[in-house]
Write a protein that holds these residues in place. Sequence first.
Motif, short mmCIF file in Angstrom:
data_model
loop_
_atom_site.label_atom_id
_atom_site.label_comp_id
_atom_site.label_asym_id
_atom_site.label_seq_id
_atom_site.Cartn_x
_atom_site.Cartn_y
_atom_site.Cartn_z
N VAL A 230 -45.43 -76.15 -14.99
CA VAL A 230 -45.94 -75.46 -13.81
C VAL A 230 -44.81 -75.12 -12.84
CG1 VAL A 230 -47.27 -75.83 -11.69
CG2 VAL A 230 -48.30 -76.32 -13.91
N ILE A 231 -43.94 -76.09 -12.56
CA ILE A 231 -42.90 -75.83 -11.56
C ILE A 231 -41.84 -74.88 -12.10
CG2 ILE A 231 -43.31 -78.01 -10.40
CD1 ILE A 231 -40.77 -79.09 -11.63
N VAL A 232 -41.63 -74.88 -13.42
CA VAL A 232 -40.68 -73.91 -14.01
C VAL A 232 -41.26 -72.51 -13.93
CG1 VAL A 232 -39.58 -73.18 -16.14
CG2 VAL A 232 -39.55 -75.59 -15.49
N ILE A 233 -42.56 -72.37 -14.24
CA ILE A 233 -43.20 -71.05 -14.17
C ILE A 233 -43.25 -70.55 -12.73
CG2 ILE A 233 -45.42 -69.87 -14.39
CD1 ILE A 233 -45.92 -71.44 -16.93
N GLY A 234 -43.65 -71.41 -11.81
CA GLY A 234 -43.80 -70.98 -10.42
C GLY A 234 -42.50 -70.77 -9.69
N GLY A 235 -41.45 -71.49 -10.11
CA GLY A 235 -40.18 -71.42 -9.39
C GLY A 235 -39.88 -72.75 -8.75
N ILE A 236 -38.75 -73.34 -9.08
CA ILE A 236 -38.41 -74.68 -8.60
C ILE A 236 -38.25 -74.66 -7.08
CG2 ILE A 236 -36.65 -76.48 -8.68
CD1 ILE A 236 -36.10 -75.65 -11.56
N LYS A 240 -45.84 -72.40 -3.20
CA LYS A 240 -46.66 -71.25 -3.55
C LYS A 240 -46.56 -70.97 -5.05
CE LYS A 240 -45.22 -67.27 -2.10
NZ LYS A 240 -44.91 -66.10 -1.23
N GLY A 241 -45.36 -71.08 -5.59
CA GLY A 241 -45.19 -70.90 -7.01
C GLY A 241 -45.87 -71.98 -7.82
N ALA A 242 -45.86 -73.22 -7.31
CA ALA A 242 -46.54 -74.32 -8.00
C ALA A 242 -48.04 -74.05 -8.07
CB ALA A 242 -46.27 -75.64 -7.28
N PHE A 243 -48.61 -73.48 -7.01
CA PHE A 243 -50.04 -73.19 -7.01
C PHE A 243 -50.36 -72.08 -8.02
CE2 PHE A 243 -53.75 -70.86 -5.29
CZ PHE A 243 -54.68 -71.91 -5.32
N ALA A 244 -49.58 -71.01 -7.98
CA ALA A 244 -49.81 -69.90 -8.93
C ALA A 244 -49.58 -70.35 -10.36
CB ALA A 244 -48.91 -68.73 -8.57
N GLY A 245 -48.51 -71.10 -10.59
CA GLY A 245 -48.22 -71.58 -11.93
C GLY A 245 -49.27 -72.54 -12.44
N ALA A 246 -49.79 -73.40 -11.57
CA ALA A 246 -50.82 -74.36 -11.98
C ALA A 246 -52.10 -73.65 -12.40
CB ALA A 246 -51.10 -75.34 -10.84
N ALA A 294 -38.42 -65.00 -19.38
CA ALA A 294 -37.70 -63.84 -19.92
C ALA A 294 -37.69 -62.69 -18.91
CB ALA A 294 -38.34 -63.39 -21.23
N ALA A 295 -38.80 -62.54 -18.17
CA ALA A 295 -38.88 -61.47 -17.18
C ALA A 295 -38.28 -61.89 -15.84
CB ALA A 295 -40.35 -61.05 -17.00
N ARG A 296 -38.52 -63.15 -15.44
CA ARG A 296 -38.01 -63.66 -14.17
C ARG A 296 -37.43 -65.05 -14.40
NH1 ARG A 296 -39.34 -61.37 -9.40
NH2 ARG A 296 -39.17 -63.39 -8.35
N PRO A 297 -36.13 -65.16 -14.66
CA PRO A 297 -35.52 -66.46 -14.97
C PRO A 297 -35.70 -67.49 -13.87
CG PRO A 297 -34.03 -64.67 -15.53
CD PRO A 297 -35.16 -64.05 -14.79
N GLN A 298 -35.89 -67.06 -12.62
CA GLN A 298 -36.05 -68.00 -11.52
C GLN A 298 -37.51 -68.43 -11.32
OE1 GLN A 298 -35.48 -64.82 -11.25
NE2 GLN A 298 -36.48 -63.89 -9.49
N GLY A 299 -38.43 -67.91 -12.16
CA GLY A 299 -39.84 -68.23 -11.98
C GLY A 299 -40.52 -67.19 -11.11
N LEU A 300 -41.83 -67.33 -10.96
CA LEU A 300 -42.60 -66.32 -10.23
C LEU A 300 -42.18 -66.20 -8.78
CD1 LEU A 300 -46.19 -67.02 -11.65
CD2 LEU A 300 -44.64 -65.13 -12.23
N PHE A 301 -41.97 -67.33 -8.11
CA PHE A 301 -41.65 -67.31 -6.68
C PHE A 301 -40.37 -68.08 -6.36
CE2 PHE A 301 -46.24 -66.69 -6.93
CZ PHE A 301 -46.43 -65.59 -6.11
N GLY A 302 -39.55 -68.32 -7.38
CA GLY A 302 -38.29 -69.03 -7.15
C GLY A 302 -37.26 -68.13 -6.47
N ALA A 303 -36.33 -68.78 -5.78
CA ALA A 303 -35.28 -68.01 -5.11
C ALA A 303 -34.30 -67.47 -6.14
CB ALA A 303 -34.53 -68.93 -4.13
N ARG A 304 -33.86 -66.24 -5.92
CA ARG A 304 -32.89 -65.63 -6.82
C ARG A 304 -31.55 -66.33 -6.71
NH1 ARG A 304 -34.38 -60.92 -9.10
NH2 ARG A 304 -36.29 -59.90 -8.29
N PRO A 305 -30.90 -66.59 -7.87
CA PRO A 305 -29.58 -67.26 -7.82
C PRO A 305 -28.54 -66.38 -7.13
CG PRO A 305 -30.05 -66.45 -10.03
CD PRO A 305 -31.31 -66.23 -9.22
#
Length: 305
Positions: A230-236, A240-246, A294-305
Amino acid sequence: MTSLFLLQLLNGVQLGVLLFLIAAGLTLVFGIMDFVNLAHGVIYMVGAYLVVMFASMTGSYGLGLLLTLPATLVIGLVLEALIFRRLYDRPHLDQVLATFGLVMVVTELVKIIWGQLPLSILPPDALSGSVPLVGALRYPVFRLVVIAAGLAVAVGLWLVITRTRIGMRLRAGATNRAMVGALGVDIGRLFTVIFAFGAMLAGFAGAMVAPILSVDPGMGESVLILAFVVIVIGGIGSVKGAFAGALLVGIVDTLGRSFGPIILRAVMEPSAAAQTGRVLAPMLVYVLMAAILAARPQGLFGARP
């Protein structure tokens, strides 16, 4: 088929909000503190056992839940003070080994205290019935309460993180921990609050799921893996990403297990479709994770590196 889809969709949302309660604290710990905590799942397990014990002592599930929340909060404080605090500046491998050892210790303690046999608890009488949804379809009241409680916690967390001073510090710590410390914020106290609050959320999830699933010593292991997904999908570091990913993980996992064999029957024999569906369904969550990364390496709502 429509009724089955709606039923499993609600079950997926219910699983999603439970995963969010676990993943919310985990993503704060991992994202802000850069700490890998494999022991988060056992706190979820302990919360389930505590609510069973307190409910049997008081004769009320509600009182048991109210006692479980501060108990898991205290457990989080104690573990942070005695163990986790000494691991903050250690490499990730040391953190993994130490928290994995803690998982083994806590699991054995649970077996000693409560035994190895699964335990169960009934939902309160006021929440034990079902309500009609569409046509003849009915859904258990308690499961709807679980969904509502998870959504309420999500809204509360959003308000805390976006509208309060401690939320401002959490967001700043997730962006630049060293700068926050240089500005005079007590990082040690902030870490303690994060750990304790995350433990309480995990314990709350365990307490809410206890009347639905059996309570056993291995219940924290599988849910911890899904929480990391979940946290990888949503963005570490993103609640908000954890909620969407969950929600995504819960819905995909539930619908995949229900409709996978049904879809495969169109191209396979029923027995082969059922067997193949059971094998492929658990893989769907990881396929989803791979596609999103593959589409967003940082996750759905993770900060861009």
